[in-house]
Each structure stands twice: as C-alpha cells, then as structure tokens.
Design a protein around this motif. Structure first.
Motif, PDB file in Angstrom:
ATOM      1  N   HIS A 242      -1.232  -2.368  -5.945  1.00 30.99           N
ATOM      2  CA  HIS A 242       0.231  -2.268  -5.980  1.00 30.99           C
ATOM      3  C   HIS A 242       0.644  -1.096  -6.880  1.00 30.99           C
ATOM      4  N   TRP A 243       0.341   0.105  -6.435  1.00 30.73           N
ATOM      5  CA  TRP A 243       0.604   1.294  -7.235  1.00 30.73           C
ATOM      6  C   TRP A 243       2.008   1.838  -7.031  1.00 30.73           C
ATOM      7  N   ALA A 244       2.491   1.770  -5.802  1.00 26.88           N
ATOM      8  CA  ALA A 244       3.802   2.349  -5.483  1.00 26.88           C
ATOM      9  C   ALA A 244       4.873   1.269  -5.626  1.00 26.88           C
ATOM     10  N   PRO A 245       6.058   1.657  -6.076  1.00 27.32           N
ATOM     11  CA  PRO A 245       6.469   3.016  -6.457  1.00 27.32           C
ATOM     12  C   PRO A 245       6.600   3.202  -7.952  1.00 27.32           C
ATOM     13  N   THR A 246       5.872   2.448  -8.756  1.00 29.93           N
ATOM     14  CA  THR A 246       6.128   2.445 -10.197  1.00 29.93           C
ATOM     15  C   THR A 246       5.059   3.132 -11.024  1.00 29.93           C
TER      16      THR A 246
ATOM     17  N   SER B 157       2.913   1.265   2.736  1.00 27.16           N
ATOM     18  CA  SER B 157       2.447  -0.006   3.285  1.00 27.16           C
ATOM     19  C   SER B 157       1.078  -0.389   2.750  1.00 27.16           C
ATOM     20  N   LEU B 158       0.271   0.618   2.352  1.00 26.61           N
ATOM     21  CA  LEU B 158      -1.073   0.350   1.831  1.00 26.61           C
ATOM     22  C   LEU B 158      -1.091   0.135   0.323  1.00 26.61           C
ATOM     23  N   TYR B 159      -0.211   0.850  -0.384  1.00 21.61           N
ATOM     24  CA  TYR B 159      -0.257   0.811  -1.846  1.00 21.61           C
ATOM     25  C   TYR B 159       1.054   0.336  -2.467  1.00 21.61           C
ATOM     26  N   GLY B 160       1.935  -0.242  -1.664  1.00 19.61           N
ATOM     27  CA  GLY B 160       3.220  -0.710  -2.154  1.00 19.61           C
ATOM     28  C   GLY B 160       3.172  -2.117  -2.707  1.00 19.61           C
ATOM     29  N   PRO B 161       4.341  -2.714  -2.896  1.00 18.18           N
ATOM     30  CA  PRO B 161       4.411  -4.070  -3.477  1.00 18.18           C
ATOM     31  C   PRO B 161       3.670  -5.129  -2.665  1.00 18.18           C
ATOM     32  N   HIS B 162       3.562  -4.919  -1.356  1.00 18.18           N
ATOM     33  CA  HIS B 162       2.894  -5.897  -0.491  1.00 18.18           C
ATOM     34  C   HIS B 162       1.571  -5.328   0.038  1.00 18.18           C
ATOM     35  N   SER B 163       0.855  -4.625  -0.804  1.00 18.57           N
ATOM     36  CA  SER B 163      -0.375  -3.957  -0.403  1.00 18.57           C
ATOM     37  C   SER B 163      -1.425  -4.943   0.095  1.00 18.57           C
ATOM     38  N   PRO B 164      -1.949  -4.727   1.313  1.00 16.12           N
ATOM     39  CA  PRO B 164      -3.037  -5.590   1.790  1.00 16.12           C
ATOM     40  C   PRO B 164      -4.342  -5.343   1.042  1.00 16.12           C
ATOM     41  N   LEU B 165      -4.405  -4.223   0.311  1.00 18.30           N
ATOM     42  CA  LEU B 165      -5.608  -3.897  -0.459  1.00 18.30           C
ATOM     43  C   LEU B 165      -5.551  -4.441  -1.884  1.00 18.30           C
ATOM     44  N   GLY B 166      -4.397  -4.987  -2.239  1.00 16.61           N
ATOM     45  CA  GLY B 166      -4.242  -5.481  -3.598  1.00 16.61           C
ATOM     46  C   GLY B 166      -4.003  -4.389  -4.624  1.00 16.61           C
TER      47      GLY B 166
END
Length: 280
Positions: free
Chosen positions: A140-144, A129-138
C-alpha cells in the motif's frame, strides 16, 4: 584545397530539417528562457529559495537518479538476456527449453515497449490498482509514500536503457569474444574488456534519456502521489501549480532550472562515459 558543396537535394533536406527542429525544439526552448528572464534573477532566486519548490526539485532529482541507476543495471541485463542468452541444446537438437525461451523472448520484446505506448495517466491507474490502498500485493505505497513515486518513474523509464543497448548487442561481432575465450580469457574478462567498452556509450545514452524523462514525469504521478508539499510533491506538479496560479514567470523559471539540470546530467554522464571508456 577543394571545397565540397551540398547538392540541391541535400541542401533542401538540411534546410527542412533545421526549420522543423527549430519549430519543435529551439524556438519553444528559447521562448521559455526569455519568459523566465523577463522576471530577472529575482524570479529564479524566489523559485530556488522557496522551500516547497526546493523540496519538490530535490525529491524529483533524487528519485530520478535512483531509478536511472536501477535502469542501467536491470535494463542492460534485460537487453543481454534478449540478445545473447540462449538455453543450451541437448544432443544438438533444439529442446523444449529453447523453444519456450524463444516464445518468452518475443513476448518480453513486445511488452518492454508498453511504457512508451501507454498514456501515462493509464499507467498511473494501473500502478494505483497494484500499489494503492486496495493493493492485491499488499504493498500500500500509493498515494502517501515516496515509494510510489519511485515505481511510477521506474515504469515509464525502463525501456530507454533496454532499447539503446539492445541494437548495439545485436550488431556486436562475437568473433573477438570467441577469440579471447579461446586464448584462455575468463568470461568476466571478456565482458569487461571487450563487450562493456562497446556497449558503454549506449548504456550512458539510455541513462541520460531515463534521467531526463524521470525529471519531467507528470501523468502517472498525479494519481500515484498525494502531492503533499515537502513530502511527495514532485517538480512537475509544482510547475503545474504555478501555471494554475497564473504565475507564468515562476513556471518558466522552474522549467529553465529543469532544463539546466537535465543538460548538466547529460554532460556529466558523457564525461564519465568517456573517461571509463578511455581507462577500459
């Protein structure tokens, strides 16, 4: 020369401990090695030469080493902050800063154990939720990306160094440090010549646990990594793929390789720690 004998209670306790240890550790490990050996050296050769498995192993070892280095530095720093650093008092009375820091210490001391208690699949959901496609932190590391793997391993291994170093710092007598400081030793010299040799075994013990835990992480990586062969597939996921394919001999061989890597890492860290402590 007189020989000491264990009394009945000590003998029973030792026997019970060895039986329990054998059931939980020795027998399962022996079963894995025997299962892997059943396929002969050809099974090990196939596992280690297969490009997908080799890349997964190299990626996992690389990420575990990087995270271990970070944990050694930041974990030791966190333990130091929790035990030693205090805000300075103004006028001899406890100020707002000291009161606030006391509360922060309690919270941090509790939160640091969350990765121990939190199921790894839940940790994966939180990190996704923090580092996925919809990251609120910007971010977008997961899952690629491999950064997601680094974050997942770092999350589950952070407490190891903190919890091994913290008790040593709490029990460490500060009289020698005060004496060295009164004789004109700089703070860095006191840290390097007195404090560091005392906590070094704990630091390396935590590093060993951190590395071994990083090698075996699975739960959070299932969600946080795309498990793409040659790019983001970790060795634990690769091992599970062998089991799904009913290729138990290859799975046992890969598990044995992981065991050997972990034991070698522990041995190397122990040798380094002894040499560093010897040369002070």
């Amino acid at each position: 020369m007189s020989r000491r004998r264990l009394d009945r209670g000590a003998g029973l306790g030792l026997g019970a401990a060895m039986i329990w240890f054998s059931l939980l550790v020795l027998i399962p490990l022996a079963a894995i090695v025997v299962k892997a050996a059943g396929g002969g050296l050809a099974t090990f050769g196939h596992v280690l030469t297969e490009s997908e498995t080799r890349d997964a192993l190299l990626l996992t070892v690389k990420m575990s080493v990087l995270v271990t280095v970070v944990n050694v530095v930041l974990g030791t720093l966190i333990a130091w902050e929790l035990v030693r650093d205090r805000p300075r008092r103004v006028g001899g009375a406890a100020g707002v800063g000291e009161w606030l820091w006391g509360k922060v210490r309690v919270v941090v001391d509790l939160v640091i154990d969350i990765p121990f208690a939190l199921p790894t699949i839940v940790a994966g959901l939180v990190l996704l939720s923090l580092y996925g496609p919809h990251s609120p932190l910007g971010l977008h590391w997961a899952p690629t990306t491999q950064k997601a793997i680094l974050v997942a391993i770092a999350f589950v291994t952070l407490p190891f160094v903190v919890r091994t170093v913290q008790p040593v710092l709490e029990e460490l007598d500060t009289d020698v440090e005060d004496a060295a400081a009164s004789l004109g030793a700089a703070r860095f010299t006191v840290l390097r010549r007195i404090v560091l040799p005392a906590v070094l075994p704990a630091i390396f013990a935590g590093a060993s646990l951190s590395f071994a835990r990083g090698l075996s992480e699975y739960g959070s990586l299932v969600l946080l990594s795309s498990n793409s062969p040659h790019r983001t597939e970790t060795v634990s996921v690769r091992l599970f793929a062998f089991i799904e394919q009913s290729n138990t001999e290859s799975a046992a061989a890969l598990a044995t390789v992981l065991l050997v890597v972990a034991l070698l890492a522990i041995l190397v860290l122990d040798v380094v720690q002894r040499r560093v402590a010897r040369h002070g």
